[in-house]
Design an enzyme around this catalytic site. Structure first.
Site, PDB file in Angstrom:
ATOM      1  N   TYR A   1      17.959 -15.107  41.923  1.00  0.00           N
ATOM      2  CA  TYR A   1      17.314 -15.466  43.197  1.00  0.00           C
ATOM      3  C   TYR A   1      15.868 -15.025  43.129  1.00  0.00           C
ATOM      4  CZ  TYR A   1      20.249 -17.471  46.781  1.00  0.00           C
ATOM      5  OH  TYR A   1      20.961 -18.348  47.543  1.00  0.00           O
TER       6      TYR A   1
ATOM      7  N   GLU B   1      13.282 -16.022  45.845  1.00  0.00           N
ATOM      8  CA  GLU B   1      12.568 -16.594  47.001  1.00  0.00           C
ATOM      9  C   GLU B   1      11.179 -15.992  47.091  1.00  0.00           C
ATOM     10  OE1 GLU B   1      15.054 -16.110  50.427  1.00  0.00           O
ATOM     11  OE2 GLU B   1      16.554 -17.489  49.639  1.00  0.00           O
TER      12      GLU B   1
ATOM     13  N   ASP C   1       2.446 -40.185  45.870  1.00  0.00           N
ATOM     14  CA  ASP C   1       3.715 -39.882  45.196  1.00  0.00           C
ATOM     15  C   ASP C   1       3.640 -40.524  43.808  1.00  0.00           C
ATOM     16  OD1 ASP C   1       6.246 -39.866  44.170  1.00  0.00           O
ATOM     17  OD2 ASP C   1       7.235 -40.502  46.012  1.00  0.00           O
TER      18      ASP C   1
ATOM     19  N   THR D   1       8.124 -36.357  40.746  1.00  0.00           N
ATOM     20  CA  THR D   1       9.315 -35.835  40.098  1.00  0.00           C
ATOM     21  C   THR D   1       8.869 -35.402  38.707  1.00  0.00           C
ATOM     22  OG1 THR D   1       9.803 -38.091  39.415  1.00  0.00           O
ATOM     23  CG2 THR D   1      11.054 -37.232  41.285  1.00  0.00           C
TER      24      THR D   1
ATOM     25  N   LYS E   1      10.838 -38.335  35.117  1.00  0.00           N
ATOM     26  CA  LYS E   1      10.691 -39.762  34.758  1.00  0.00           C
ATOM     27  C   LYS E   1       9.790 -39.855  33.522  1.00  0.00           C
ATOM     28  CE  LYS E   1      11.775 -41.466  39.378  1.00  0.00           C
ATOM     29  NZ  LYS E   1      11.559 -40.472  40.441  1.00  0.00           N
TER      30      LYS E   1
ATOM     31  N   ARG F   1      15.301 -32.768  35.818  1.00  0.00           N
ATOM     32  CA  ARG F   1      15.293 -33.362  37.162  1.00  0.00           C
ATOM     33  C   ARG F   1      14.699 -32.343  38.130  1.00  0.00           C
ATOM     34  NH1 ARG F   1      17.964 -37.770  36.480  1.00  0.00           N
ATOM     35  NH2 ARG F   1      17.525 -38.418  38.595  1.00  0.00           N
TER      36      ARG F   1
END
Ligand code: DSN
Length: 417
Positions: free
Chosen positions: A51, A53, A197, A223, A226, A232
């Site tokens: 974790y 954060e 985007d 992203t 691609k 991903r």
């Protein structure tokens, strides 16, 4: 995969099946790619346990020394690669990157101007079935009927009428160069934030094969899986003045703990994208797409906008007795994986469509070049001409298998997928 094999036979078998599917067919879905063994290895590391954060140096948990290192590497590599002031590498996906970009500047009810989904836009650019269409008032621009290209004068007129607070650029199925500079000028004129985007073409921009939006946009989202050829995930970049607003939106507004194993993998992929070899890869992707377009058009196949400038083509089937859905299925039986896609002026449902989207990023990673592209174009044209000729489809399937064997995927990892 000896642990998986021993502990969960059913998942193990599904992974083997998918690995064999990927090896034995031609992956021509424009948004997919194959990552390097190093990128994949990073995904399976112990960072999946952690974790973290917060941001490097400012975490809400102890034990983040090494998480900080990989996140810092990913951030620095992203800003270097794209020439951006600031990067946040935590978004779990492109949709979340867009959500962070929107909410950093907009309140529910504000107006955005994005590209029409059926003209090549993306769900998150204002579709009514997506959060973007639910939270915001949406105006849309599309492509010109005569040549299927964005008409920047019309975009300007629409923006002057609609007075959006944000203009969203970028597309999922637009085969032509996007003039980000023109969009930037329109956004400035109407006082809108320009969010680009970049997802589909991020790798092409990184390699210098498409103009960059970075000088012309306030925020650039993408992203990482691609054309950028990473794991991903998502990424947001912005001007320094917006850095705090973007970071606050990614966490704590939209997400909780970042996926540190994915961030480590993003760092590896961004490092690869900074290498000279990645520029060569991008050039080949575009050359392969152009050659595929020419080969298909030479066989009488109609393409939206009459060709391509990037990594994808959009086949227009409206002159044939064939839907996008049936064409996709016939090609899949032949071992060529593509997706049905709406075309500008679409009259069929998104589950049926009158088009096919075909891309070259994944087969180019596999090493496929001009000679094979001509052959593949011939196979696709044959199947579009005779989609119900199962003998012909079986013949192509055999030849696809032979071509795939000549360009092995993960050869060095054959026994471990
Ligand atoms: N689903 C992606 C694509 O295929 O283009 C976009 O998010």
């Amino acid at each position: 995969m000896r642990h998986l094999k021993g502990s969960d036979e059913r998942v193990y078998r599904a992974v083997l099946g998918e690995a064999s599917r990927q090896r034995g067919q031609l992956e021509m879905i424009a948004s997919e790619n194959f990552v390097s063994p190093a990128v994949r290895e990073a995904l399976g590391t112990v960072f999946t346990h952690k974790y973290a954060e917060g941001l490097p140096g400012r975490r809400y948990y102890g034990g983040c020394e090494f998480a900080d290192q990989v996140e810092e590497l990913a951030r620095t590599r992203a800003t270097e690669l794209f020439g951006a002031d600031h990067a946040n590498v935590q978004p779990h996906s492109g949709a979340q990157a867009n959500m962070a970009g929107y909410f950093a500047f907009l309140d529910p009810g504000d107006r955005i101007l994005g590209m029409n989904l059926s003209h090549g836009g993306h769900l998150t650019h204002g579709s009514p079935v997506n959060f973007s269409g639910r939270f915001f008032e949406v105006s849309a621009y599309g492509v010109r009927e005569s040549d299927a290209r964005i008409d920047y004068d019309e975009v300007r007129e629409t923006a002057l009428r609609a007075r959006p607070k944000m203009i969203v650029t970028g597309a999922s199925a637009y085969p032509r160069t996007i003039e980000f500079e023109a969009f930037g000028a329109i956004a400035r004129e109407v006082g809108a934030i320009h969010l680009c985007d970049l997802a589909h073409i991020a790798g092409l921009v990184a390699g210098g094969h498409h103009p960059s939006p970075v000088p012309h946009a306030d925020v650039v989202t993408t992203t990482t899986h691609k054309t950028l050829r990473g794991p991903r995930g998502g990424l947001v970049m912005c001007r320094e003045e917006h850095a705090k607003a973007i970071d606050r939106m990614v966490f704590p507004f939209i997400q909780g703990g970042p996926l540190v194993h994915v961030i480590a993998s993003k760092a590896v992929a961004l490092g690869e994208a900074l290498s000279p070899g990645f520029r060569v890869y991008g050039r080949r992707v575009v050359e392969n797409a152009r050659l595929l377009a020419d080969t298909l058009m030479g066989r009488g196949v109609r393409l939206v906008s009459g060709g391509t400038d990037n990594h994808l083509i959009l086949v227009d089937l409206r002159d044939r007795d064939l839907t996008g859905k049936d064409a996709e299925q016939a090609l899949e039986r032949a071992g060529i994986t593509v997706n049905k896609n709406t075309v500008p002026g679409e009259t069929r449902s998104p589950f049926v469509t009158s088009g096919l989207r075909i891309g070259t990023p994944a087969i180019t990673t596999r090493g496929i070049g001009p000679e094979e592209i001509r052959t593949i174009g011939g196979w696709i044209a044959d199947i579009l001409e005779r989609p119900r000729d199962e003998d012909g489809i079986r013949r192509v399937r055999r030849q696809v298998g032979e071509m795939c064997a000549a360009y092995p995927l993960y050869d060095q990892l054959a026994s471990s997928t």
